[in-house]
Scaffold this motif. Structure first.
Motif, PDB file in Angstrom:
ATOM      1  N   SER A  33       5.385 -49.388  43.147  1.00 59.85           N
ATOM      2  CA  SER A  33       6.128 -50.251  42.219  1.00 59.85           C
ATOM      3  C   SER A  33       7.331 -49.523  41.636  1.00 59.85           C
ATOM      4  CB  SER A  33       5.210 -50.736  41.088  1.00 59.85           C
ATOM      5  OG  SER A  33       4.684 -49.638  40.359  1.00 59.85           O
ATOM      6  N   GLN A  34       7.166 -48.235  41.309  1.00 56.17           N
ATOM      7  CA  GLN A  34       8.279 -47.462  40.781  1.00 56.17           C
ATOM      8  C   GLN A  34       9.358 -47.262  41.850  1.00 56.17           C
ATOM      9  OE1 GLN A  34       8.671 -46.651  37.609  1.00 56.17           O
ATOM     10  NE2 GLN A  34      10.695 -45.796  38.068  1.00 56.17           N
ATOM     11  N   ILE A  83       5.858 -38.933  57.422  1.00 57.37           N
ATOM     12  CA  ILE A  83       6.653 -38.935  56.198  1.00 57.37           C
ATOM     13  C   ILE A  83       5.887 -39.729  55.150  1.00 57.37           C
ATOM     14  CG2 ILE A  83       8.840 -39.633  55.136  1.00 57.37           C
ATOM     15  CD1 ILE A  83      10.090 -39.478  57.959  1.00 57.37           C
ATOM     16  N   GLN A  84       5.343 -39.036  54.163  1.00 58.32           N
ATOM     17  CA  GLN A  84       4.533 -39.694  53.145  1.00 58.32           C
ATOM     18  C   GLN A  84       5.354 -39.930  51.882  1.00 58.32           C
ATOM     19  OE1 GLN A  84       1.276 -40.663  53.803  1.00 58.32           O
ATOM     20  NE2 GLN A  84       1.484 -41.852  51.920  1.00 58.32           N
ATOM     21  N   THR A  89       3.283 -44.432  54.831  1.00 59.72           N
ATOM     22  CA  THR A  89       3.549 -43.362  55.787  1.00 59.72           C
ATOM     23  C   THR A  89       4.547 -43.866  56.828  1.00 59.72           C
ATOM     24  OG1 THR A  89       1.282 -42.574  55.513  1.00 59.72           O
ATOM     25  CG2 THR A  89       2.522 -41.677  57.351  1.00 59.72           C
ATOM     26  N   PHE A  90       5.597 -43.092  57.033  1.00 54.38           N
ATOM     27  CA  PHE A  90       6.680 -43.496  57.922  1.00 54.38           C
ATOM     28  C   PHE A  90       6.881 -42.499  59.048  1.00 54.38           C
ATOM     29  CE2 PHE A  90       7.574 -44.791  53.596  1.00 54.38           C
ATOM     30  CZ  PHE A  90       8.042 -46.089  53.694  1.00 54.38           C
ATOM     31  N   CYS A 120       4.613 -52.437  53.383  1.00 54.37           N
ATOM     32  CA  CYS A 120       5.455 -51.362  52.850  1.00 54.37           C
ATOM     33  C   CYS A 120       6.907 -51.555  53.263  1.00 54.37           C
ATOM     34  CB  CYS A 120       4.962 -50.004  53.369  1.00 54.37           C
ATOM     35  SG  CYS A 120       3.625 -49.284  52.401  1.00 54.37           S
ATOM     36  N   PHE A 121       7.095 -51.898  54.519  1.00 50.95           N
ATOM     37  CA  PHE A 121       8.454 -52.049  55.030  1.00 50.95           C
ATOM     38  C   PHE A 121       9.141 -53.271  54.415  1.00 50.95           C
ATOM     39  CE2 PHE A 121       6.563 -50.148  59.150  1.00 50.95           C
ATOM     40  CZ  PHE A 121       6.535 -48.895  58.573  1.00 50.95           C
TER      41      PHE A 121
END
Length: 229
Positions: A33-34, A83-84, A89-90, A120-121
């Protein structure tokens, strides 16, 4: 330190011997959210994610920069999810194609979108795709655009400068043959530029084409030789 600052500091640290651990911890601990609150417009999203992409590409290529010379290993490198950021995770491909290209399929040349998009995306990707991001992402090879530190306040001017500089350095005009040789990037993402006609319009906009009305487009061989030593 806000998220844009963290992304800039991470990018700077990735190019030196400085430790990146504390910066990575900050990115992992931030709430989703941030993340959404701080990256509340496309200028901030582009600046943050371009810095993130370039930082992690540099970090992960440092131990074995020549990995990008092997097509199979290169594909695995860009597809590996490590990538966290917050609870997401990306992979490098996720940052480029899901976030900055707004969920376009990486092999679809800009014509195909992902039918199913991870939450997420959806929450973190740009609202409007900007083709200029192709001239800001550095994949570790000499054929890639140079690394710059992007700020949300000046992102438009910076992308304009990056695009202009890349086009001038990677374009070779051959008036006698009525053709122009440009980066392979345009071939890989031809749909992002509106096809061949769109590419020509794009080159005219940046005054790369001024004396050739409808030149033949030739794509140069991409230089994957790593700049990281």
């Amino acid at each position: 330190m806000n998220l844009i600052d963290i992304s800039q500091q991470l990018l700077k640290a990735s190019k030196t011997t400085s430790s990146v651990t504390s910066l990575l911890n900050q990115l992992e601990k931030i709430s989703l959210s941030q993340l959404q609150i701080e990256l509340d417009n496309d200028d901030k999203r582009k600046a943050f994610w371009i810095n993130i992409y370039n930082a992690f590409a540099t970090i992960y290529l440092k131990p074995e920069p020549t990995i990008i010379l092997n097509p199979i290993k290169r594909k695995q490198f860009f597809n590996k999810k490590r990538i966290q950021i917050s609870t997401c995770t990306f992979s490098l491909n996720d940052v480029e194609h899901q976030i900055l290209r707004k969920s376009k399929i990486w092999w679809g040349k800009g014509y195909l979108k992902q039918p199913f998009v991870h939450p997420c995306f959806k929450k973190l990707r740009v609202n409007e795709f900007d083709a200029r991001i192709h001239f800001a992402l550095n994949c570790g090879g000499f054929g890639c655009p140079p690394i710059r530190y992007y700020k949300n306040e000046t992102i438009n001017e910076q992308l304009e400068m990056a695009t202009q500089a890349f086009l001038f350095s990677e374009t070779k005009k051959e008036p006698a043959k009525k053709q122009i040789k440009i980066s392979k990037l345009f071939s890989w993402y031809i749909g992002d530029f509106g096809g061949t006609k769109g590419i020509i319009s794009f080159l005219k906009k940046y005054e790369i084409i001024t004396d050739l009305e409808n030149p033949k487009i030739i794509y140069s061989v991409y230089n994957w030789e790593p700049w990281i030593k």
